[in-house]
Design an enzyme around this catalytic site. Structure first.
Site, PDB file in Angstrom:
ATOM      1  CG  HIS A 134     -11.240  -6.957   6.881  1.00 43.63           C
ATOM      2  ND1 HIS A 134     -10.219  -7.443   7.656  1.00 43.63           N
ATOM      3  CD2 HIS A 134     -10.875  -7.210   5.596  1.00 43.63           C
ATOM      4  CE1 HIS A 134      -9.283  -7.967   6.873  1.00 43.63           C
ATOM      5  NE2 HIS A 134      -9.647  -7.839   5.620  1.00 43.63           N
ATOM      6  CD  GLU A 156      -1.957  -2.324   1.291  1.00 46.46           C
ATOM      7  OE1 GLU A 156      -0.827  -2.686   1.684  1.00 46.46           O
ATOM      8  OE2 GLU A 156      -2.898  -3.126   1.107  1.00 46.46           O
TER       9      GLU A 156
END
Lengths: 325, 343
Positions: B138, B69
């Site tokens: 999440h 990322e």
């Protein structure tokens, strides 16, 4: 930058130009030190005195439109890219005429019109950004090589590893330049890694890794030129570890108690400016030429400092400008 | 049923297909757009949102990345500074924290620190929120983290039309922009989406339902709970005006202040934690601007300050729904009634 040389010095033009750049960097940073001491410049500054051959040699090997991304120790890179000393000094002094109107400061200024895409005060963070510039170059067919410079300490940052893998898997034209001055801030890098030959890590990413004498401007130039040509030809990135030593602390005010006795004196024996000057003298360049070069550089920096100090401060009424398009 | 390839007119599209249509249009209209992320190219994205785009625009412009990322967002910063308009998918907003340096320290600083000589017109697409079974890494709602950062734009589309319009606005915008989608809605029912119209600016709220008694402001999935609450309240004679905030940063204060100033009561509902959530900013700002004109204190509803459990019934215990929004609204209206009856 003025290049003072006689026609007899023509075979040495490249070396004299490098010396000129290195002298300008050294004198600029000495001026910055002076202004910091006088409190005209405030805050932390990180000087590159002793490492000048890296910037002069690398920039001689680059095209004018190749983007350079440096660390917070970036005054030398900027000057070697042709950013005017006055714009740099004015920036450090918070002047309207500073290259970033006083918003960047010593550690975070940029001057993209000179191919200098900026310093970065987050260790390692510039490397992925350089990959982005390289990606744009490839997609736009511009054949530009992005150079990202960082210290030996940054080699242990995740961003550097992510960037090296990213550049390698996409064959991006990126030169990863590790300025190994052997200290990660105040800690010897050898104490925080198992293997201090940092260039060997390139093999893990499937790209060339090389170590050069970073105090030898010709060695730096040749190495960068070789890998820049490879990268421009679509053969992907390279990691170049340039061995050097800083002759000053990590930051202004760093007492350097961590350096072993005698280390600095020894480093001064190998420092790049004296070394190049000696070599040119030995090769037959007239002493007058070298002295004139130095005098001209000193005059340049003095003039730049005078002009920067006389310039108006950046206007507080504009402080909210440039946040959004 | 018309598919995402329809480039003009009105099509029936799910939220996910509206995102896909916006990306297809951006790739077609703007040669400087590149689209990349983990699994977005050949596989078409883990949520299927980028399906077929690599086939349409080519592997040079739409590609898969390593699970990196920091590299993905750093590359976006450098590419944007160099003339491209990268659109990066961060699969879950929770993963953006791994690369927060590149958004907060890098992208958000480019324009300001260079005094406008450089810009980083990148778009990050991501999604957030709790759904049944999603674990604590999440399920977070992190919009307030990014709204706190000057220089970033943060948009949270609620409808398929928003998904289409706001993503195009983000890509066209010259600032770094985070568009936070909602995975619960990706595969929802198709809605009419007007395609091919002019690209709007990356700002601006919408009145989703007019009303006179109080203002409900919400964004993303919470908008539908607010609309459902408004429908319940209407049956009781309470007319709630519902504002779809859309862009959290920069926030459309004029639209909200006009509504709250007219109704005199404001309830904020969001799925993020209450403490330090964007609702806190709204409450503070509105009370500052409308002091003396409000008929009741501004109220906030959000998730209790807790990690998000995976079990659906435990999640439901934390997250506001239409029933709780309606109840809070009744209390707000009642508070004023109570006050009026005091001697």
């Amino acid at each position: 930058m003025s290049l003072v040389a006689t026609s007899g010095d023509a075979p040495f033009a490249r070396e004299l130009a490098a010396l000129d750049t290195m002298l300008h960097i050294r004198l600029l940073e000495e001026k910055i030190t002076e202004l910091r001491k006088a409190q005209s410049i405030q805050g932390s500054i990180h000087l590159c005195i002793g490492q000048e051959a890296i910037y002069a040699g690398s920039c001689q090997a680059l095209r004018a439109d190749d983007p350079v991304f440096s660390t917070y120790r970036g005054h030398g890179w900027a000057l070697a890219r042709g950013v005017p000393a006055q714009g740099i000094l004015a920036e450090l002094l918070g002047r309207e005429s500073g290259v970033c109107r006083g918003r960047g400061g010593s550690a975070m200024f940029s001057a993209a019109d000179h191919g200098f895409y900026g310093e970065n005060s987050i260790v390692g963070a510039g490397a992925p950004i350089a990959c982005g510039a390289a990606l744009a170059s490839v997609l736009r067919g511009e054949e530009r090589v992005a150079l990202t410079a960082f210290g030996d300490g940054a080699m242990n940052q995740g961003a550097i590893h992510e960037a090296m893998n990213f550049a390698a898997y996409r064959d991006l034209p990126v030169l990863f330049i590790c300025e190994n001055n052997t200290y990660a801030e105040l800690t010897p890098v050898a104490e925080t890694v198992r293997d201090a030959e940092l260039h060997k890590r390139a093999a893990a990413y499937g790209m060339p890794g090389e170590r050069v004498d970073g105090n030898d401007v010709a060695a730096v130039r040749d190495c960068v030129a070789h890998h820049a040509a490879r990268a421009r030809g679509g053969q992907g990135p390279a990691l170049i570890e340039m061995m050097t030593q800083r002759l000053v602390g990590h930051y202004y005010g760093d007492l350097q108690g961590y350096r072993p006795r005698g280390e600095l004196a020894e480093a001064r024996q190998r420092e790049p400016i004296a070394r190049l000057r000696q070599r040119l003298a030995a090769d037959g360049v007239a002493a007058d030429t070298l002295a004139a070069l130095e005098a001209a550089a000193a005059a340049d920096i003095a003039r730049a400092a005078e002009a920067a100090l006389a310039a108006p401060l950046a206007d507080p009424a504009t402080v909210m400008e440039h946040l959004y398009a | 049923m018309p598919e995402a390839s329809s480039s003009t007119g009105v099509a029936q599209l799910s939220f996910g297909k509206a995102v896909n249509a916006a990306l297809a249009r951006a790739l077609e209209d703007m040669p400087e757009v590149v689209l990349y992320g983990e699994d977005v190219g050949k596989p078409g994205g883990v949520f299927g949102v980028t399906k077929d785009l690599q086939r349409q625009a080519g592997a040079a412009r739409v590609f898969d990345t390593p699970i990196s990322e920091t590299a993905m967002l750093g590359v976006a910063v450098g590419a944007a500074m160099s003339g491209l308009r990268p659109v990066v998918e961060i699969m879950w907003i929770d993963f953006s924290l791994v690369a927060m340096d590149q958004l907060v320290n890098q992208a958000a600083n480019v324009r300001y620190v260079s005094a406008g000589r450089l810009a980083a017109p990148l778009t990050v697409r991501t999604q957030q929120g709790a759904t049944p079974g999603s674990c604590a890494q999440h399920s977070q709602n992190l919009e307030a983290l990014y709204a706190h950062i000057p220089g970033l734009r943060v948009g949270i589309p609620a409808t398929a039309q928003d998904a289409y319009d706001m993503l195009l606005a983000a890509i066209r915008c010259d600032d770094p922009t985070l568009v936070i989608e909602n995975r619960a809605m990706y595969h929802g029912d198709p809605q009419p989406v007007s395609l091919g119209g002019p690209i709007e600016d990356a700002c601006g709220a919408r009145v989703a339902r007019p009303g006179r008694d109080l203002t409900l402001v919400a964004w993303g999935a919470m908008l539908f709970q607010a609309l459902e609450a408004a429908a319940q309240l209407a049956r009781e004679g309470i007319e709630a005006e519902v504002i779809n905030a859309r862009w959290i940063a920069p926030f459309d204060w004029p639209t909200l202040l006009a509504s709250a100033g007219r109704t005199g009561r404001l309830l904020v509902a969001h799925e993020a934690n209450v403490t330090g959530g964007f609702g806190a900013e709204i409450a503070a700002r509105v009370q500052d601007e409308l002091y003396g004109r409000l008929r009741a204190p501004v109220r906030r509803l959000g998730v209790a300050d807790c990690r998000i459990p995976a079990a659906p019934h435990l999640q439901a215990a934390l997250i506001p729904d239409a029933g709780r929004i309606a109840q809070a609204a009744r209390e707000l209206v009642g508070e004023q009634r109570d006050r009026r009856t005091q001697p």
